[in-house]
Scaffold this motif. Structure first.
Motif, PDB file in Angstrom:
ATOM      1  N   UNK A  21      23.673  -4.407  -9.910  1.00 37.11           N
ATOM      2  CA  UNK A  21      24.187  -5.431  -9.311  1.00 37.11           C
ATOM      3  C   UNK A  21      23.532  -6.140  -8.379  1.00 37.11           C
ATOM      4  N   UNK A  22      22.842  -5.578  -7.347  1.00 34.96           N
ATOM      5  CA  UNK A  22      22.227  -6.040  -6.343  1.00 34.96           C
ATOM      6  C   UNK A  22      21.042  -4.846  -5.599  1.00 34.96           C
ATOM      7  N   UNK A  23      20.251  -5.375  -4.748  1.00 29.92           N
ATOM      8  CA  UNK A  23      19.335  -4.553  -3.984  1.00 29.92           C
ATOM      9  C   UNK A  23      19.756  -4.886  -2.459  1.00 29.92           C
ATOM     10  N   UNK A  24      19.364  -3.986  -1.803  1.00 30.11           N
ATOM     11  CA  UNK A  24      19.483  -4.446  -0.169  1.00 30.11           C
ATOM     12  C   UNK A  24      18.843  -3.310   0.787  1.00 30.11           C
ATOM     13  N   UNK A  25      19.092  -3.580   2.001  1.00 33.19           N
ATOM     14  CA  UNK A  25      18.390  -2.511   3.039  1.00 33.19           C
ATOM     15  C   UNK A  25      19.317  -2.622   4.223  1.00 33.19           C
ATOM     16  N   UNK A  26      19.265  -1.509   4.895  1.00 29.16           N
ATOM     17  CA  UNK A  26      19.911  -1.460   6.316  1.00 29.16           C
ATOM     18  C   UNK A  26      18.616  -1.254   7.224  1.00 29.16           C
ATOM     19  N   UNK A  27      18.631  -2.237   8.246  1.00 26.89           N
ATOM     20  CA  UNK A  27      17.587  -1.926   9.298  1.00 26.89           C
ATOM     21  C   UNK A  27      18.232  -1.597  10.544  1.00 26.89           C
ATOM     22  N   UNK A  28      17.657  -0.606  11.088  1.00 30.15           N
ATOM     23  CA  UNK A  28      18.284   0.107  12.216  1.00 30.15           C
ATOM     24  C   UNK A  28      17.170   0.412  13.374  1.00 30.15           C
ATOM     25  N   UNK A  29      17.567   0.062  14.446  1.00 28.37           N
ATOM     26  CA  UNK A  29      16.563   0.163  15.574  1.00 28.37           C
ATOM     27  C   UNK A  29      16.000  -1.093  16.135  1.00 28.37           C
ATOM     28  N   UNK A  30      16.491  -2.268  15.463  1.00 30.36           N
ATOM     29  CA  UNK A  30      16.171  -3.671  16.047  1.00 30.36           C
ATOM     30  C   UNK A  30      16.855  -3.865  17.155  1.00 30.36           C
ATOM     31  N   UNK A  31      16.055  -4.281  18.597  1.00 32.22           N
ATOM     32  CA  UNK A  31      16.753  -4.617  19.642  1.00 32.22           C
ATOM     33  C   UNK A  31      17.625  -5.781  19.589  1.00 32.22           C
ATOM     34  N   UNK A  32      18.466  -5.645  20.418  1.00 36.44           N
ATOM     35  CA  UNK A  32      19.605  -6.981  20.664  1.00 36.44           C
ATOM     36  C   UNK A  32      18.922  -8.117  21.035  1.00 36.44           C
ATOM     37  N   UNK A  33      19.603  -9.239  20.941  1.00 36.62           N
ATOM     38  CA  UNK A  33      19.587 -10.662  21.381  1.00 36.62           C
ATOM     39  C   UNK A  33      18.288 -11.265  20.738  1.00 36.62           C
ATOM     40  N   UNK A  34      17.761 -11.000  19.542  1.00 33.84           N
ATOM     41  CA  UNK A  34      16.663 -11.420  19.130  1.00 33.84           C
ATOM     42  C   UNK A  34      17.451 -12.434  17.982  1.00 33.84           C
ATOM     43  N   UNK A  35      17.137 -13.958  18.112  1.00 38.48           N
ATOM     44  CA  UNK A  35      17.458 -14.894  16.962  1.00 38.48           C
ATOM     45  C   UNK A  35      17.333 -14.491  15.451  1.00 38.48           C
ATOM     46  N   UNK A  36      18.259 -14.314  15.070  1.00 37.73           N
ATOM     47  CA  UNK A  36      18.310 -14.111  13.367  1.00 37.73           C
ATOM     48  C   UNK A  36      19.055 -14.678  12.590  1.00 37.73           C
ATOM     49  N   UNK A  37      18.815 -15.406  11.527  1.00 37.47           N
ATOM     50  CA  UNK A  37      19.640 -16.013  10.546  1.00 37.47           C
ATOM     51  C   UNK A  37      19.070 -15.622   9.178  1.00 37.47           C
ATOM     52  N   UNK A  38      19.700 -16.078   8.080  1.00 34.22           N
ATOM     53  CA  UNK A  38      19.185 -15.855   6.602  1.00 34.22           C
ATOM     54  C   UNK A  38      17.826 -16.892   6.708  1.00 34.22           C
ATOM     55  N   UNK A  39      17.811 -17.908   7.174  1.00 35.50           N
ATOM     56  CA  UNK A  39      16.900 -19.049   7.187  1.00 35.50           C
ATOM     57  C   UNK A  39      15.551 -18.327   7.747  1.00 35.50           C
ATOM     58  N   UNK A  40      15.545 -17.419   8.640  1.00 29.83           N
ATOM     59  CA  UNK A  40      14.458 -16.806   9.156  1.00 29.83           C
ATOM     60  C   UNK A  40      13.796 -15.854   8.277  1.00 29.83           C
ATOM     61  N   UNK A  41      14.834 -15.354   7.246  1.00 30.77           N
ATOM     62  CA  UNK A  41      14.153 -14.255   6.144  1.00 30.77           C
ATOM     63  C   UNK A  41      13.791 -14.873   5.043  1.00 30.77           C
ATOM     64  N   UNK A  42      14.531 -15.790   4.487  1.00 31.57           N
ATOM     65  CA  UNK A  42      14.354 -16.561   3.095  1.00 31.57           C
ATOM     66  C   UNK A  42      12.784 -17.126   2.852  1.00 31.57           C
ATOM     67  N   UNK A  43      12.268 -17.762   3.871  1.00 27.95           N
ATOM     68  CA  UNK A  43      10.937 -17.869   3.390  1.00 27.95           C
ATOM     69  C   UNK A  43      10.056 -16.995   3.012  1.00 27.95           C
ATOM     70  N   UNK A  44      10.242 -15.827   3.337  1.00 24.95           N
ATOM     71  CA  UNK A  44       9.084 -14.586   3.104  1.00 24.95           C
ATOM     72  C   UNK A  44       9.654 -14.026   1.545  1.00 24.95           C
ATOM     73  N   UNK A  45      10.956 -13.935   1.330  1.00 29.27           N
ATOM     74  CA  UNK A  45      11.363 -13.719  -0.003  1.00 29.27           C
ATOM     75  C   UNK A  45      11.172 -14.608  -0.924  1.00 29.27           C
TER      76      UNK A  45
END
Length: 374
Positions: A21-45
């Motif tokens: 039904x789906x694929x996904x991932x868990x990213x651990x260890x990313x520092x806090x206070x980094x701006x991040x939205x789906x729009x930052x990820x989608x262009x690479x996908x």
């Protein structure tokens, strides 16, 4: 199944199968206070997404990513930022055709992982390769988008430089050309040749391999460790973890064996900025397992897609000899969509080493050193 996680401080765990039904991932260890939205990820996908030209599989997957955790609104700026907790990402599968594989569910496709999965686990998901499918790599691309945000000033770009026996002319290399053709090719003339060649390959139901080059600029010096955590060693391991990759080289790579010591040595002079300037980059931005501050250059070879229409000799799960021809929707050159995947893996490794360096050393030493007096 173990070993679905890579990285030490920047850790990525992926999950899901090609026809689940789906694929996904868990990213651990990313520092806090980094701006991040789906729009930052989608262009690479979107770069990796199937069905964008006649040269890739016609499976229609929008690959829309959803962030499930690890972000929150920053009251000071109003922007959504990382919290420092695990970031969970999910991508739904919407265009599976499992029936395409029902006729060959008990037959091993040469070049595929069906036999070794059976030999290891006693069963395998035959629907599109299951966990072994390149479909899983979409999650790595999503993780790579986050990794790019961790290292200040980094720029990771990839290009397809060879398709089958046809190569680009490096004298015509133009990064701006990458977005003008379906091959991520930096040479417009070569891209036209690639198109004609792949049309012929596709029409006869066959496939072809490719070579991809990834260049990471803005990598600070000092990343990596000199013995068991070499930056180039981790890069090679990450790239070899991509489906269908059969070879990796850093910098001059195998061509270094043909060079003299004088030609291979990356000579140094002082630059106007007070930092050392290398006169060449045969080392690919890594010396002794540690980044030099030059562009990190990684090149890798992708084998021809194993799912082809031409019948091939094989055996089935029950020890019977037979032939198999794979129908359905497949990439005539899986190397095309490997470009954004290679970019993502390089970004993830560099981000991981950046956090390791920051954790062990903190601020890097001032250079050049002052000569002792007396």
């Amino acid at each position: 199944m173990s070993f679905n996680t890579f990285g030490q401080l920047f850790r990525v765990t992926t999950f899901g199968e090609s026809h689940g039904p789906a694929i996904g991932c868990v990213v651990d260890g990313c520092p806090p206070r980094i701006p991040l939205t789906e729009a930052d990820i989608q262009p690479y996908l979107d770069k990796r997404r199937p069905g964008q030209s006649r040269f890739t599989t016609q499976r229609q997957e929008p690959d829309m990513v959803k962030i499930l955790s690890g972000v929150f609104a920053d009251e000071a700026t109003g922007r959504q930022v990382t919290t420092g907790t695990p970031i969970a990402l999910i991508i739904e599968n919407v265009d599976q055709r499992s029936k395409d594989y029902s006729a060959i569910k008990d037959i091993y496709r040469p070049g595929h992982a069906g036999y070794v999965y059976d030999a290891k686990y006693g069963l395998h998901d035959y629907r599109g390769g299951g966990r072994a499918s390149a479909r899983e790599t979409a999650t790595r691309v999503a993780a790579g988008a986050i990794a790019r945000k961790i290292v200040p000033g980094i720029n990771v770009r990839g290009a397809l430089i060879q398709l089958g026996s046809h190569k680009i002319d490096r004298a015509r290399w133009d990064w701006a050309e990458i977005g003008n053709n379906p091959f991520f090719c930096p040479d417009a003339k070569a891209a036209a040749i690639f198109a004609d060649h792949l049309d012929e390959v596709r029409k006869r139901g066959s496939s072809v391999g490719a070579i991809i080059e990834v260049v990471a600029e803005g990598v600070p010096p000092g990343l990596g460790a000199p013995v068991y955590a070499k930056l180039d060693g981790d890069l090679a391991g990450a790239i070899m973890g991509i489906n269908a990759v059969k070879g990796v080289e850093i910098g001059a790579g195998f061509a270094a064996a043909t060079l003299s010591g004088e030609d291979n040595a990356d000579e140094m002079r002082m630059g106007n900025d007070g930092k050392p300037r290398f006169l060449s980059n045969n080392a690919g931005g890594v010396l002794g397992g540690i980044s030099t501050g030059q562009p990190v250059v990684v090149r890798f070879a992708v084998k021809p897609t194993s799912s082809i229409l031409t019948p091939r000799r094989t055996v089935d799960r029950y020890g019977n000899e037979t032939d198999v021809a794979t129908k359905g929707r497949h990439d005539p050159c899986v190397g095309i969509r490997a470009v954004p995947i290679g970019e993502a893996m390089v970004a993830c490794v560099i981000a991981d080493h950046y956090l390791r360096q920051r954790g062990q050393v903190g601020d890097t030493p001032d250079w050049p050193f002052k000569k002792p007096v007396g």
